[in-house]
Design an enzyme around this catalytic site. Structure first.
Site: not given
Length: 428
Positions: A58-60, A150, A276, A303, A307
């Site tokens: 996840h690179l956001r 995802d 998750n 994954d 955050h």
């Protein structure tokens, strides 16, 4: 300098050899190599692997640049030995159109620290109601081959079937976040003894296993490829093993944290352990390790879920789910799989480079360390042991479950097509 001589490296953990890089390519592998004017890297018995490939990052960006950007995420990837990452679609806006996936792809090109392969959403807005522009994303400059909602499950069986049928036309793959939503409403952690004692809403294993069972049958019916994201239970392992025995085109991944951590850690109420799917039991952990060793689980995927501090520094129920993982993944795999004797370094290269590159069709990645191949490489000091200090992370976020924990191994060098992105543990 266009030539680099890596001297005395254990290629895939074997006997020490020299590796000569000329430009973007490995020119020679052998003993006693020399090259006039070459930059010499004294490996001193460190392990040389093909550059790692992460099928689940996840690179956001776009939308949550407070957590991570393509630049900071790829810098974290290079620090962890990665030369390719597949960027998940749950951005803002969602990567459900050719325009958004091309934006992410171009940002990756500009960063220069590793290749970025965008993953396209399966459904518009990740809402599970209508197929996204799968064909347009595939035909775009980004050349998308992997599609996933995802963060959410494609819970509608008809939608999932249609997606599998659609991607079959170009040998794409649907990567499923296996979570039956009705069985996990209000869930906070793994359903079991610990959740009962803590009084936290339980997330039953069957919520994952039931979706996997459905989807492998759909993949068999359609004759298409399905990939299971972050598989986490012993029961899921058995379903995938059964599906493979029938010749169903299913692949599966496990995260480093599910190979090491258990739901007992939730007793601390520290939200850094909220993830998750949730951390499971010791029995699940051992089943996952064995399945990775025997090939039932094909790959390790991080994954990596960054955050900002405020999303984790709060009470458990309000905290976001996820952990950063790019910079610690190889160390966790060494501790859980190599140091336990379950995998050798050739096996690690297979699970963390070769197979993920094959699943995602990442050309030029996951290739052998041999003459004529692209010089995508990572050098690992396997004798190193040190405590994890997130203050030194390249990632913009610090939500690691390993802070203060001693882990083995350290990536010292990473090369992307012959260009050093990490030298002596420092980003170039």
């Amino acid at each position: 300098m266009s030539k680099i001589l890596i001297r005395g490296a254990k290629v895939l953990g074997g006997e020490p050899q020299d590796v000569l890089i000329d430009g973007e390519t490995v020119e020679a592998v052998g003993t006693g190599l020399s090259a006039e004017g070459a930059e010499v890297v004294e490996a001193g018995g460190k392990v040389l692997l093909p550059g790692l490939v992460d099928l689940h990052t996840h690179l956001r960006e776009p939308g949550r640049e407070d957590s991570e950007t393509v630049l900071t995420g790829t810098r974290a990837a290079a620090s962890g030995g990665y030369t390719t990452v597949f960027a998940m679609a749950n951005t803002f806006p969602v990567a459900d159109t050719a325009g958004v996936v091309e934006q992410v792809w171009r940002l990756g090109k500009e960063s220069g620290y590793c290749d970025v392969r965008p993953i396209g959403a399966v459904t518009v807005g990740l809402e599970g109601a209508k197929l996204a522009e799968l064909g347009a994303m595939h035909e775009s400059a980004a050349g998308v081959t992997v599609f996933s909602d995802d963060g959410k499950c494609v819970h509608d069986a008809v939608i999932m079937r249609r997606a599998l049928e659609y991607v079959k036309a170009f040998d794409g793959v649907v990567a499923q976040h296996a979570q039956e939503p009705r069985l996990t409403e209000g869930a906070q952690m793994n359903e079991g003894v610990v959740s009962a004692e803590l009084g936290l809403g339980g997330w039953p294993a069957v919520a994952e296993e039931s979706v996997i069972a459905r989807d492998v049958l759909l993949a068999e019916h359609v004759g298409s490829r399905v990939h299971i994201c972050h598989l986490s239970t012993a029961g899921s392992v058995e379903i995938v093993r059964w599906a493979k025995s029938r010749g169903i085109q299913v692949t599966a991944e496990v995260t480093p944290h599910h190979l090491l951590l258990t739901d007992e850690l939730v007793r601390s109420y520290n939200p850094v352990y909220k993830v998750n799917p949730p951390l499971r039991t010791e029995r699940d952990v051992h089943a996952l390790r064995e399945a990775l060793a025997d090939g039932t689980i094909d790959i390790v995927a991080t994954d990596h879920a960054p955050h900002p501090h405020e999303d984790k520094d709060c009470e458990w129920a309000a905290a976001a789910m996820g952990m950063v993982g790019l910079e610690t993944a190889l160390s966790v795999v060494q501790e859980t799989m190599v140091d336990t004797g379950l995998l050798d370094w050739a096996g690690v290269a297979d699970r963390m480079s070769v197979k993920p590159a094959q699943i995602g069709q990442a050309a030029g990645q996951g290739r052998p360390v041999s003459a004529g191949e692209p010089a995508n490489l990572t050098l690992v000091d396997t004798e190193y042991r040190g405590r994890v200090d997130p203050a030194g992370f390249a990632s913009r976020s610090r939500n690691t479950p390993y802070e203060g924990r001693e882990l083995p191994g350290r990536v010292t060098h990473t090369w992307l097509r012959g260009k050093a992105t990490l030298v002596d543990g420092k980003l170039t």
